[in-house]
Structures are given as structure tokens and as C-alpha cells.
Design a protein around this motif. Structure first.
Motif, mmCIF file in Angstrom:
data_model
loop_
_atom_site.group_PDB
_atom_site.id
_atom_site.type_symbol
_atom_site.label_atom_id
_atom_site.label_comp_id
_atom_site.label_asym_id
_atom_site.label_seq_id
_atom_site.Cartn_x
_atom_site.Cartn_y
_atom_site.Cartn_z
ATOM 1 N N ASN A 39 0.959 -1.284 -0.190
ATOM 2 C CA ASN A 39 -0.150 -0.034 -0.035
ATOM 3 C C ASN A 39 0.856 1.037 0.044
ATOM 4 N N GLY A 40 2.180 1.134 -0.253
ATOM 5 C CA GLY A 40 3.024 2.240 -0.601
ATOM 6 C C GLY A 40 3.796 2.872 0.455
ATOM 7 N N PHE A 41 3.754 2.047 1.747
ATOM 8 C CA PHE A 41 4.472 2.421 2.780
ATOM 9 C C PHE A 41 5.886 2.076 2.688
ATOM 10 N N THR A 42 6.860 2.777 3.144
ATOM 11 C CA THR A 42 8.175 2.489 2.996
ATOM 12 C C THR A 42 9.279 2.390 4.209
ATOM 13 N N THR A 43 8.572 2.677 5.081
ATOM 14 C CA THR A 43 9.653 2.585 6.534
ATOM 15 C C THR A 43 8.619 2.126 7.702
ATOM 16 N N LEU A 44 9.460 0.842 8.236
ATOM 17 C CA LEU A 44 8.728 0.279 9.228
ATOM 18 C C LEU A 44 9.523 0.225 10.516
ATOM 19 N N GLU A 45 8.900 0.344 11.725
ATOM 20 C CA GLU A 45 9.619 0.155 12.922
ATOM 21 C C GLU A 45 8.981 -0.686 13.810
ATOM 22 N N ILE A 46 9.998 -2.007 14.348
ATOM 23 C CA ILE A 46 9.533 -2.907 15.215
ATOM 24 C C ILE A 46 10.134 -2.458 16.317
ATOM 25 N N THR A 47 9.317 -2.502 17.522
ATOM 26 C CA THR A 47 9.592 -2.352 19.019
ATOM 27 C C THR A 47 10.483 -3.426 19.515
ATOM 28 N N VAL A 48 11.366 -2.881 20.198
ATOM 29 C CA VAL A 48 12.272 -4.276 20.875
ATOM 30 C C VAL A 48 11.492 -4.930 22.162
ATOM 31 N N ASP A 49 10.352 -4.470 22.471
ATOM 32 C CA ASP A 49 9.651 -5.175 23.348
ATOM 33 C C ASP A 49 8.548 -6.092 22.706
ATOM 34 N N SER A 50 8.557 -6.140 21.386
ATOM 35 C CA SER A 50 7.701 -7.070 20.892
ATOM 36 C C SER A 50 8.041 -8.425 20.923
ATOM 37 N N PRO A 51 7.110 -9.302 21.005
ATOM 38 C CA PRO A 51 7.547 -10.997 20.945
ATOM 39 C C PRO A 51 8.228 -11.372 19.866
ATOM 40 N N GLY A 52 9.268 -11.953 19.980
ATOM 41 C CA GLY A 52 10.217 -12.561 19.080
ATOM 42 C C GLY A 52 10.739 -11.309 18.177
#
Length: 220
Positions: A39-52
Motif C-alpha cells: 500500500n505504498g509505505f516504505t519505512t517500518l519500525e518494530i519495537t524491541v519489546d515486541s514478542p520475537g
């Protein structure tokens, strides 16, 4: 210009939104990221407190090479930073001004988006070397606050309002000169993700990406 980490500023500029994935299970994350990218998004952040987190970020890097900038969020200390970089983060996002973390990112050529709220914090974040100052939590402010900062002694600062972003204030912040915006729960609808309603999630993503494109065309 691209960075040593592989982060592409030109990719970010096409759709200046940092989508924040927090606490999304690893088995769902790749499916969500794929719809996000399509859908055209280009930048993704995954937080360090997320599982796995470590596995999720590494798998995203492998799956979306040259399509998504993949970074780590909620990096609060050097230990978090080491973990993020080992997983392959192309950029780093912090909730606060942590000088050692900023300094290490500068040494390594890693873009860092640093959380700040007050004028004093904003100044410190920029002085220490923030690539972008994450104005946080932006939902607690009126967008004209950004205008007040940029029209005064902090005109040189590049801002990324984050936290409490809505359809309405997203466009207002961009109108006041934000370099981009950070968006979490508004984008990543937990109910749609839990139900695996990928068609509805795609429509939801498209609504927001279209809104940002229209704002960029209007103000750019």
C-alpha cells in the motif's frame, strides 16, 4: 543519500511515515508488513519489546530488501541498541534523549530518530546528532506547536511527530513542516490483525497512504 546501514532517505521521502509495529506476534508480522508495503509505505519500525523481536526484524530485512526501511523502536539503552543492530536494524528510534545511544549511532552511520517533547529536549536531541527529532507524544500537543518551534530558534531541526497521530493532525503536522510522522495504533488496527482480515487492513492502509500523498502534493 543512502546510509551505511542500508537505510534509504529517498525511499522514506516517497512516503514519509514510520509505521510502528508494537506487540504484533511474529507469525502475523510478515503478513501485515507485506500488506503495509503493497500500500505504498516504505519505512517500518518494530519495537524491541515486541514478542520475537530479533527473529521478526531479521525476517523482515530478508523479505523486504530494497522495499522497506526496517528499524528498531523503543531503544532506551546501549544494550537495546546492540540487540537491534545484531538483528539488522537499518535505523533506530528512541523515546528519549540518550546521549550514548545517539553517539554510537553516529559513529556507526545509523540514522536515529530521538524522542523529545520540550524545547530543551528538542535542542539537546538535535545538538547530540539526532537524524530526526521524534516530537513525542505529539497527540498531547497542538500541531501549531511545531510551527512555533520551526519559526523560532529551531528552524534547522527536522521533526517526526509521533504518538497520538490521527487522520486530522497528521496532515496538520505535515503542513507545519514536519519531515514525516510516526504512526502506530492508528495504522495497525489490532482488531483487524487479530481477525486476520487482510482485505480490510489493506483498505485501511490505503486510506491513510492516500491521505499522506494528498497532503504531500498539496504542500509540496
Amino acid at each position: 543519500m543512502d546510509c551505511k546501514s542500508g537505510f534509504s532517505w529517498s525511499l522514506f521521502a516517497k512516503m514519509p511515515v514510520v509505521g510502528i509495529m508494537r506487540m504484533i506476534s511474529c507469525d502475523l508480522l510478515l503478513s501485515v508488513a507485506d500488506i503495509y508495503c503493497r500500500n505504498g509505505f516504505t519505512t517500518l519500525e518494530i519495537t524491541v519489546d515486541s514478542p520475537g523481536f530479533d527473529k521478526a526484524l531479521a525476517r523482515c530485512r530478508a523479505s523486504f530488501q530494497n522495499k522497506l526501511n526496517i528499524g528498531a523502536g523503543t531503544v532506551c539503552c546501549l544494550k537495546d541498541l546492540d540487540r537491534a543492530l545484531e538483528a539488522g536494524a537499518q535505523f533506530v528510534v528512541t523515546p528519549n534523549v540518550n546521549k550514548p545511544v545517539i553517539k554510537q549511532c553516529k559513529v556507526l552511520g545509523i540514522p536515529i530518530m530521538v524522542g523529545a517533547f520540550s524545547p530543551t529536549e528538542v535542542y539537546r536531541a538535535w545538538k547530540h546528532g539526532a537524524s530526526l527529532v521524534k516530537l513525542f507524544p505529539a497527540g498531547a500537543l497542538v500541531p501549531s506547536y511545531l510551527n512555533d518551534l520551526k519559526s523560532g530558534p529551531m528552524s534547522q531541526v527536522d521533526f517526526l511527530p509521533t504518538g497520538g497521530i490521527t487522520f486530522e493532525n497528521a496532515t496538520a503536522y505535515l503542513a507545519y513542516g514536519a519531515k514525516g510522522i510516526g504512526v502506530g495504533s492508528l495504522l495497525f488496527d489490532s482488531e483487524l490483525i487479530e481477525k486476520r482480515d487482510w482485505d480490510a487492513l489493506s483498505i485501511h492502509f490505503a486510506q491513510f497512504s492516500n491521505l499522506i500523498r494528498e497532503a504531500l502534493n498539496h504542500h509540496g
